[in-house]
Design an enzyme around this catalytic site. Structure first.
Site, mmCIF file in Angstrom:
data_model
loop_
_atom_site.group_PDB
_atom_site.id
_atom_site.type_symbol
_atom_site.label_atom_id
_atom_site.label_comp_id
_atom_site.label_asym_id
_atom_site.label_seq_id
_atom_site.Cartn_x
_atom_site.Cartn_y
_atom_site.Cartn_z
ATOM 1 N N ILE A 1 -28.229 9.718 -13.280
ATOM 2 C CA ILE A 1 -26.970 9.447 -13.997
ATOM 3 C C ILE A 1 -26.426 8.057 -13.646
ATOM 4 O O ILE A 1 -25.340 7.928 -13.075
ATOM 5 C CB ILE A 1 -25.927 10.549 -13.691
ATOM 6 N N LYS B 1 -16.659 18.379 -12.268
ATOM 7 C CA LYS B 1 -16.822 18.882 -10.895
ATOM 8 C C LYS B 1 -15.490 19.316 -10.306
ATOM 9 O O LYS B 1 -14.464 18.660 -10.537
ATOM 10 C CB LYS B 1 -17.434 17.804 -9.996
ATOM 11 N N HIS C 1 -17.976 19.912 -6.158
ATOM 12 C CA HIS C 1 -18.228 18.487 -5.908
ATOM 13 C C HIS C 1 -18.763 18.226 -4.496
ATOM 14 O O HIS C 1 -19.681 17.429 -4.308
ATOM 15 C CB HIS C 1 -16.924 17.700 -6.128
ATOM 16 N N ARG D 1 -26.565 -3.200 -20.027
ATOM 17 C CA ARG D 1 -27.111 -2.335 -18.977
ATOM 18 C C ARG D 1 -27.084 -0.868 -19.385
ATOM 19 O O ARG D 1 -27.962 -0.099 -19.023
ATOM 20 C CB ARG D 1 -26.318 -2.529 -17.686
ATOM 21 N N ASP E 1 -21.460 12.341 -17.143
ATOM 22 C CA ASP E 1 -21.111 12.945 -15.859
ATOM 23 C C ASP E 1 -19.713 12.505 -15.449
ATOM 24 O O ASP E 1 -19.470 11.314 -15.213
ATOM 25 C CB ASP E 1 -22.121 12.494 -14.794
ATOM 26 N N ASN F 1 -30.508 1.149 -19.275
ATOM 27 C CA ASN F 1 -30.711 2.300 -18.392
ATOM 28 C C ASN F 1 -31.219 3.540 -19.129
ATOM 29 O O ASN F 1 -31.786 4.437 -18.520
ATOM 30 C CB ASN F 1 -29.408 2.621 -17.647
ATOM 31 N N LEU G 1 -28.880 3.242 -8.489
ATOM 32 C CA LEU G 1 -28.992 1.776 -8.458
ATOM 33 C C LEU G 1 -28.234 1.189 -7.275
ATOM 34 O O LEU G 1 -28.717 0.289 -6.599
ATOM 35 C CB LEU G 1 -28.466 1.193 -9.776
ATOM 36 N N SER H 1 -22.778 2.411 -15.801
ATOM 37 C CA SER H 1 -22.577 1.002 -16.109
ATOM 38 C C SER H 1 -21.424 0.861 -17.078
ATOM 39 O O SER H 1 -21.205 1.722 -17.932
ATOM 40 C CB SER H 1 -23.833 0.366 -16.710
ATOM 41 N N TYR I 1 -12.479 11.895 -10.693
ATOM 42 C CA TYR I 1 -12.625 10.561 -11.300
ATOM 43 C C TYR I 1 -11.403 10.182 -12.145
ATOM 44 O O TYR I 1 -11.234 9.013 -12.492
ATOM 45 C CB TYR I 1 -13.885 10.466 -12.173
HETATM 46 N N1 LIG Z 1 -21.460 14.056 -6.830
HETATM 47 C C1 LIG Z 1 -21.043 13.026 -6.126
HETATM 48 O O1 LIG Z 1 -20.537 13.142 -5.002
HETATM 49 C C2 LIG Z 1 -21.231 11.642 -6.686
HETATM 50 C C3 LIG Z 1 -21.078 10.511 -5.853
HETATM 51 C C4 LIG Z 1 -21.290 9.245 -6.406
HETATM 52 C C5 LIG Z 1 -21.643 9.129 -7.739
HETATM 53 N N2 LIG Z 1 -21.760 10.243 -8.546
HETATM 54 C C6 LIG Z 1 -22.103 10.135 -9.985
HETATM 55 O O2 LIG Z 1 -23.274 9.338 -10.123
HETATM 56 C C7 LIG Z 1 -23.002 8.238 -10.984
HETATM 57 C C8 LIG Z 1 -23.858 7.038 -10.608
HETATM 58 O O3 LIG Z 1 -23.631 6.623 -9.301
HETATM 59 P P1 LIG Z 1 -22.772 5.301 -8.931
HETATM 60 O O4 LIG Z 1 -21.774 5.024 -9.967
HETATM 61 O O5 LIG Z 1 -22.290 5.535 -7.533
HETATM 62 O O6 LIG Z 1 -23.855 4.146 -8.821
HETATM 63 P P2 LIG Z 1 -25.065 3.600 -9.735
HETATM 64 O O7 LIG Z 1 -25.050 4.204 -11.071
HETATM 65 O O8 LIG Z 1 -26.278 3.709 -8.912
HETATM 66 O O9 LIG Z 1 -24.710 2.053 -9.769
HETATM 67 C C9 LIG Z 1 -23.653 1.541 -10.505
HETATM 68 C C10 LIG Z 1 -23.636 0.044 -10.260
HETATM 69 O O10 LIG Z 1 -24.876 -0.523 -10.715
HETATM 70 C C11 LIG Z 1 -24.599 -1.515 -11.699
HETATM 71 N N3 LIG Z 1 -25.658 -1.396 -12.727
HETATM 72 C C12 LIG Z 1 -25.757 -0.462 -13.704
HETATM 73 N N4 LIG Z 1 -26.864 -0.642 -14.427
HETATM 74 C C13 LIG Z 1 -27.486 -1.730 -13.916
HETATM 75 C C14 LIG Z 1 -28.685 -2.410 -14.251
HETATM 76 N N5 LIG Z 1 -29.448 -2.009 -15.256
HETATM 77 N N6 LIG Z 1 -29.041 -3.484 -13.504
HETATM 78 C C15 LIG Z 1 -28.270 -3.894 -12.463
HETATM 79 N N7 LIG Z 1 -27.131 -3.273 -12.095
HETATM 80 C C16 LIG Z 1 -26.739 -2.202 -12.824
HETATM 81 C C17 LIG Z 1 -23.234 -1.195 -12.238
HETATM 82 O O11 LIG Z 1 -22.592 -2.378 -12.677
HETATM 83 P P3 LIG Z 1 -21.811 -2.501 -14.089
HETATM 84 O O12 LIG Z 1 -21.004 -1.252 -14.282
HETATM 85 O O13 LIG Z 1 -20.983 -3.715 -13.869
HETATM 86 O O14 LIG Z 1 -22.850 -2.684 -15.154
HETATM 87 C C18 LIG Z 1 -22.533 -0.635 -11.004
HETATM 88 O O15 LIG Z 1 -22.075 -1.687 -10.177
HETATM 89 C C19 LIG Z 1 -21.493 8.017 -10.775
HETATM 90 O O16 LIG Z 1 -20.934 7.168 -11.743
HETATM 91 C C20 LIG Z 1 -21.015 9.444 -10.801
HETATM 92 O O17 LIG Z 1 -20.976 9.919 -12.144
HETATM 93 C C21 LIG Z 1 -21.588 11.491 -8.018
#
Ligand SMILES: NC(=O)c1ccc[n+]([C@@H]2O[C@H](COP(=O)([O-])OP(=O)(O)OC[C@H]3O[C@@H](n4cnc5c(N)ncnc54)[C@H](OP(=O)(O)O)[C@@H]3O)[C@@H](O)[C@H]2O)c1
Length: 259
Positions: free
Chosen positions: A225, A76, A107, A233, A46, A237, A188, A228, A51
């Site tokens: 999605i 997006k 987006h 991780r 994704d 995941n 997460l 990490s 980004y």
């Molecule tokens: N459409 C939108 O508006 C929008 C908005 C936000 C996000 N997104 C998409 O969604 C994806 C995921 O959301 P996100 O990046 O906001 O947050 P997330 O995936 O919920 O969380 C990422 C955080 O969790 C940590 N992490 C990952 N796996 C872990 C595990 N197994 N145990 C403990 N901690 C863990 C990561 O650390 P490390 O990297 O240090 O491992 C990072 O700090 C984004 O990357 C993006 O592609 C879309």
């Protein structure tokens, strides 16, 4: 409840239920994480124009040696580029070094007056073979209904924030009734991974709280999605198909929601 590893979107495109999020990953860190994820078995990445890492995604996909058609790539369109949608998609395709993306999303909702024309631009890109499927992100059900009724075409996906701590059964049902797949972001980050409730369920299955959260998404038929940059991780995941939450555990995790 057993879960298949892919879900078929309206229009017949198969999407792997767990993908790698890449927000805030850039440069070498992005490339390394995506390469690692592809080696570990991820087949869904994704990204987004916003980004700034599409070229790293493209390079990692190319260098993985996997056939392009085996990897599902989402990007997006930023709302502020709505008037330059095709030009923006062309730039994404160039950066990703692909002829077509698997999923192109708006987006964020644009201003009300631009919603339908922007959605029409996505439908045109799909008709021209530049995106295999098209959808939206951060849209309300009213906004989905509006673009659907004006064009006769519902989005394949709505990508929205989702976690055990922030979810709504009504919102999920409204998407399912319309045949729109719900894709959860920040699963997460928006969870309290130190919650004793998650810890107890994780212990019972010999998995981590993060794996419980991700498995909970899958059993609700939600694509997820997690991002990490950490090798262990990234593997952890994706490793969510070897255990199953009971109905009672699902209800317990459901009840963590504070909205
Ligand atoms: N459409 C939108 O508006 C929008 C908005 C936000 C996000 N997104 C998409 O969604 C994806 C995921 O959301 P996100 O990046 O906001 O947050 P997330 O995936 O919920 O969380 C990422 C955080 O969790 C940590 N992490 C990952 N796996 C872990 C595990 N197994 N145990 C403990 N901690 C863990 C990561 O650390 P490390 O990297 O240090 O491992 C990072 O700090 C984004 O990357 C993006 O592609 C879309």
């Amino acid at each position: 409840m057993s879960v298949t590893t892919t879900v078929t979107l309206a229009g017949g495109v198969d999407l792997p239920r767990v993908g790698l999020g890449t927000w805030q990953l850039s440069g070498r860190r992005a490339y390394d994480a995506i390469r690692y994820a592809l080696d570990a078995g991820y087949r869904h990445i994704d990204t987004a124009t916003m980004y700034g890492n599409e070229s790293e995604v493209g390079r990692a996909v190319r260098d993985s040696g996997l056939p392009r058609e085996d990897i599902f790539i989402t990007t997006k369109l930023p709302a502020e580029r709505a008037r330059r949608a095709r030009e923006t998609l062309d730039a994404s395709l160039r950066a990703l070094d692909v002829a077509t993306v698997d999923l192109w999303l708006i987006h964020w909702p644009t201003a009300a007056g631009a919603l339908v024309p922007t959605w029409e631009a996505l439908l045109a890109a799909r008709a021209d073979g530049l995106a295999r499927a098209v959808g939206v992100s951060n849209f309300s059900i009213d906004q989905i209904d509006r673009i659907t009724s004006e064009t006769g075409q519902a989005p394949a996906i709505n990508q929205v924030p989702w976690s055990p701590f922030e979810h709504s059964a009504t919102q999920l049902a409204e998407h399912q009734e319309r045949g729109v797949v719900l894709e959860g972001y920040s699963p997460l980050k928006r969870s309290d991974l130190r919650s004793p409730v998650l810890a107890a369920i994780a212990k019972a299955h010999d998995v981590t709280p993060a794996q419980v959260v991700l498995r909970w998404h899958l059993q609700h038929d939600i694509v997820v999605i997690p991002k990490s940059a950490t090798a262990e991780r990234i593997e952890e995941n994706l490793n969510v198909y070897g255990f199953e939450l009971t109905d009672d555990e699902m209800s317990t995790v459901d009840s963590l929601s504070h909205i």
